[in-house]
Design a protein around this motif. Sequence first.
Motif, mmCIF file in Angstrom:
data_model
loop_
_atom_site.group_PDB
_atom_site.id
_atom_site.type_symbol
_atom_site.label_atom_id
_atom_site.label_comp_id
_atom_site.label_asym_id
_atom_site.label_seq_id
_atom_site.Cartn_x
_atom_site.Cartn_y
_atom_site.Cartn_z
ATOM 1 N N MET A 169 0.828 -1.206 0.000
ATOM 2 C CA MET A 169 0.000 0.000 0.000
ATOM 3 C C MET A 169 0.867 1.262 0.000
ATOM 4 S SD MET A 169 -2.866 0.917 2.820
ATOM 5 C CE MET A 169 -3.403 -0.773 2.972
ATOM 6 N N LEU A 170 0.399 2.268 -0.746
ATOM 7 C CA LEU A 170 1.101 3.546 -0.785
ATOM 8 C C LEU A 170 0.171 4.647 -0.289
ATOM 9 C CD1 LEU A 170 2.767 3.483 -4.329
ATOM 10 C CD2 LEU A 170 3.809 2.873 -2.145
ATOM 11 N N VAL A 176 3.412 2.389 2.934
ATOM 12 C CA VAL A 176 2.921 2.345 4.310
ATOM 13 C C VAL A 176 3.937 1.661 5.225
ATOM 14 C CG1 VAL A 176 1.136 1.354 5.790
ATOM 15 C CG2 VAL A 176 0.520 2.466 3.653
ATOM 16 N N VAL A 177 4.600 0.635 4.684
ATOM 17 C CA VAL A 177 5.572 -0.064 5.539
ATOM 18 C C VAL A 177 6.681 0.894 5.972
ATOM 19 C CG1 VAL A 177 5.184 -2.437 4.761
ATOM 20 C CG2 VAL A 177 6.758 -0.971 3.485
ATOM 21 N N PHE A 178 7.054 1.834 5.078
ATOM 22 C CA PHE A 178 8.082 2.801 5.458
ATOM 23 C C PHE A 178 7.549 3.746 6.526
ATOM 24 C CE2 PHE A 178 10.093 6.959 5.111
ATOM 25 C CZ PHE A 178 11.400 6.605 5.404
ATOM 26 N N ALA A 242 4.798 -9.250 4.629
ATOM 27 C CA ALA A 242 3.753 -8.461 3.983
ATOM 28 C C ALA A 242 4.228 -7.990 2.606
ATOM 29 C CB ALA A 242 3.394 -7.265 4.857
ATOM 30 N N ARG A 243 5.517 -7.666 2.504
ATOM 31 C CA ARG A 243 6.038 -7.144 1.241
ATOM 32 C C ARG A 243 6.185 -8.231 0.186
ATOM 33 N NH1 ARG A 243 11.411 -4.901 1.260
ATOM 34 N NH2 ARG A 243 10.969 -5.118 -0.956
ATOM 35 N N LEU B 235 7.054 -6.279 -9.483
ATOM 36 C CA LEU B 235 6.165 -5.915 -10.596
ATOM 37 C C LEU B 235 4.781 -5.554 -10.083
ATOM 38 C CD1 LEU B 235 7.209 -8.605 -13.225
ATOM 39 C CD2 LEU B 235 7.593 -6.134 -13.339
ATOM 40 N N GLU B 236 4.287 -6.321 -9.123
ATOM 41 C CA GLU B 236 2.967 -6.016 -8.554
ATOM 42 C C GLU B 236 2.973 -4.628 -7.933
ATOM 43 O OE1 GLU B 236 1.761 -9.057 -5.838
ATOM 44 O OE2 GLU B 236 1.682 -10.574 -7.409
ATOM 45 N N ASN B 237 4.046 -4.336 -7.153
ATOM 46 C CA ASN B 237 4.125 -3.031 -6.505
ATOM 47 C C ASN B 237 4.208 -1.901 -7.524
ATOM 48 O OD1 ASN B 237 3.970 -4.054 -3.975
ATOM 49 N ND2 ASN B 237 6.170 -4.015 -3.577
#
Lengths: 328, 305, 527
Positions: A169-170, A176-178, A242-243, B235-237
């Motif tokens: 997620m961004l 978001v993880v960052f 998660a990543r 690629l998904e990201n």
Amino acid sequence: MASPTTATPKLAALRSLINNAGIGLALLFLIVIFSFSSEYFLTANNITNILTQITINLILAVGMTFVILIGGIDLSVGSVMAFAAVVAGKAITLPGFGDTELILLACVAGLGVGMICGLLNGVISAYWGLPSFIITLGMLNIARGAGLQVSNAETIYAFPLAFEEFGSMLIGGVPVVFIVALVMTLIAWFVLNRTVFGRLLYGIGNNEEAVRLAGHPVFWYKVIAFSISGLAAGFAAIIYMARLNIASPIAGIGFELNAIAAVIIGGTSLAGGRGSVIGTLLGAFIIGVLANGLILMGLSDFLRQMITGVVIIVAVILDHYRAKYSAS
Amino acid sequence: MTFTKIAASAAAAIALLAAPVMAQDKPVVGLVMKSLANEFFQNMMEGAEAHAAQRGDYELRAVGMQNETDFESQINAVENFITQGVDAIVIAPADSKAMVRPIKKAIAAGITVVNFDVALDADAKAQQGLELAFVGPDNRGGAKMAGDALAEALGAGGKVVIIEGNPSADNATQRRLGFEDAVAEHSLDLLDSRTAHWETEEANQVFSTMLTAHPDLQGVMAANDSMAIGVVKALENAGRSDIIVVGFDAIPAVLPMIEDGRMLASVDQFGQQMAANAIDLALEVVAGGPELEGWVTTPIELVTK
Amino acid sequence: MCSAVPDPNPVAAPDDILTVTGLKKHFGGVRALDGASFSLRRGEIHALVGENGAGKSTLIKILSGVFPHDAGQITLNGAPYRPASPHDAKASGLQVVHQEFNLLQHLSVAENISIEAMPRNRFGLLNRPEMNRRARVALDAIGLSDVDVRAPVSSLGIAHRQLVEIARALQSDSAILILDEPTATLTERETTRLFDIVTGIRDRGVTVVFVTHYLDEVFAICDRVTVFRSGETIITENIPDTTPQNIVRNMVGRELEAQMGAATAARIPGDVALSLKGLRVASDPNPAGVSLDLHYGEILGIAGLVGAGRTELLRGIVAADPVLSGTLECNGSAVHFKDPRDAIAASIAFVTEDRKDEGLILDMPIAANIALASMKDISRGGLLRFAREQQIAEEGGARLRLKCGSVRDPASSLSGGNQQKVVLAKWLARNPRILILDEPTRGIDVGAKAEIYAILRDLAAQGVALLIVSSELPELTNLSDRIMVMANHRIMGTVHRPDFTEEGILNLAYGQSDTSPIADLQIEGAR
């Protein structure tokens, strides 16, 4: 007597900023160089990439900062991360639960495994007064072996969708993880600078005996510092899962060295007692930006590795002079 | 880590000492594996154990290593097997040059040696005056199969990158060469080739950055599936579904990805049977069969949807 | 005072070996040396005295090549002298025995003594027998025949380490030997021994520079004295032409009131604060342990030689080190301390002997050091209250007349005397009922000493029980209501204030109540 006007916390923040100015400049220097040598470096996508890429190292390095501040070292974080990931991976793929329960269970399992490993590191090295270098080297092997044992050396996969979504997620281009890792860094800063516990950790790193004779339970403070490092490894495991949506028992090999490098580049003294997580944050950025920028420049893998090594050494030399000048 | 190595070889030595060779009719086969932390070898080991139980006419002693490059432990294991006087040694060398000398020593001691999985270095063998057959898959050929599949999907001129394994590992080199063969044959455009040390997280990071540097790339060849997983996540990201990925090893975790199209193909070397097949061959020689010669290839298969 | 100002351009007398003129050294804004001028003659013992921070240490560091000077001139044997490094200084014939020990803890005594020039045999390997022989000669030369040259330095007591360091410096032929507070850690017997050695060196034509805080030592062996104050040299005098009062006046620039030697009006001790019944610490060879009573409102001094077990006893009381047997009573009821935390909770404060290793966190601000034992007072719910910390630090500093720029400065920026005040302030911030001090004024100047004495007397008057270990007999006779004398971990006797005599106390300290200690010392010195 002292000037009564010193607003201490502000002053401390300012001082920490100045102390970190040198490494901030180094980071800026790298950014400028890479911006000129690659048109892609300063693109939004690449910045997102860099932030994603430093997340795990930042989390491990912030935990490591606590241990290094008391004059210790934690070599086990990479292995503990893998072990925690495998256990959390087993938990999150259990049949017969809802997604929310599974995610919660995985978080508890991952963080718990990490913290227990850290706790053991702390209790053993503090109780017998043994060098943490050796104890955590032992834990490095124990955790790696345990991870392989639990997973039977197999990569665990197929996690709940919500968990995968969290990992990629961004928010406004920032992963978001960052953001989560950054919040953790700020909490660590607060703990180290504004709490009795943090103050005494610096004290232990400088002069353990003076802190003990002042009536403080040094043993427990050390145990907690190591537990925090373990907890951070567990936390990194959750973020890793998660990543990448897998839990691999061979994840995180050598991650401890990157984390230590970030802490040291960030100006924390290996002898303990001096340093800050803000420096660690900048150190993690330097390592991440360097890895990213050198690939974008098209440098070969081997040259890239050499340059990273040179930067670590130069950073420590610069820090040596900084410490010398700030002392005199 | 020296400490790790010492611990590993000590553990291996203790395991071997604890089981002295009995005077018995059953032939004893020493199996020297690579890193059991690698899913592929773990599977292979389990396959061999199942095989030993099933055949029941030989005794299996297996030794694994701590990591991919831990050839010191392998040398110790071979020497221990020589001391115990086993009938056959079946070995997957961790280093294609370093293992030549101990293997020569084993042969001189009258032990049947079968080299599988990774071939010993031809020059090193010639230099030491060792002649030994190789039983194993064609890593280069397998990689080329994956590369060919990618090339057919992209057509000539397709822009690709390679994610390599450990730079010093023989199978990493073979797979890279196989990918490069496919690139040459189909006139693909190879934009970049970098190592991610077989690792998911590193592959994810390295590939994300390569994608930034080459936003126009169309295909990725990863030298193992762990790295392919990292590539797929990157690629998904990045929200790119137009880039085709091929891997190698066909581990269970990538099968769903091949199924739903996130990956085009992987290569199965039937690792589970590889050690078992090599043991069968060794036992035939021990029983008086003809010596093996050249390259005894084992099956490989392209896995696609 | 005009007559006391040295001639700005002293003419080099023919027998002057070293002349210093208008020497200046600044560190940032701090003027460590601000115009020092004096000269050394061949074959004299020359004392350098002055309060801490007066510039003596800076001068020595310049002379020994640790750092260069900013302005002024030094001539050695008539030629300009500007050593680039300590090695350079040694090559020029100038040796320094530093205040801080430069010994390698884990190497043997012999290895330490030969560290600069290890003897080699014809194969180029270390010649161990020769090394040990040289070390033996060097040690015997200063009467240290009881030290095994093969023993690691870490096994020696602090006094012996000092003597080994001196033996090392004396080994090479030097024209000038600088001793930086050589007696700070020595007992009187060891000091006497050292004096004999120093006199012997002087008689061989070597110039000895003697930096000390003890004026009686200056008058005992020195030929001339130069007084420093605030980075300047105030005066150089011949010893026979001056008096201790004169020197002190020049040092502090004011008459030290009778503070130092003030006969304290007898205090009336209150209830028993602390009672030791057969307390035996780990290093105590006597199964019976030590018993004593400490009353509120009294100052109980403990005298004894180095190694008599005084520090160990104090550390045992506050549970800094383990106790083997015996009991401790606090306010009449038995207590058992597991660690220093328990002792502190029982309102006991312990000011350690070694402020750098055990007392202070040098890199941390003064305020953090003062607040170190009072974390509850400066926090709420585990969060630090910086304003409260600053307040406590400033109050504590003001109470002890601490001289510092800001309490936010690191403790390392302070002089020795002010550092000691910070340690004291740390413990006084807790308002302890029992205050235990180990060598409370070691290495600090007379002015600060007098101030600390006044504070301690004041505390006793407020009813605090004080237990003080000191190797300076005048300090104990000044302060104490009673002095207990220890030797070999046992209490040899207790002397009450009216009966204080140095001789009586020394008798007990040497563990022999019949023979005269003076005779003993002479026998020592004759070796």
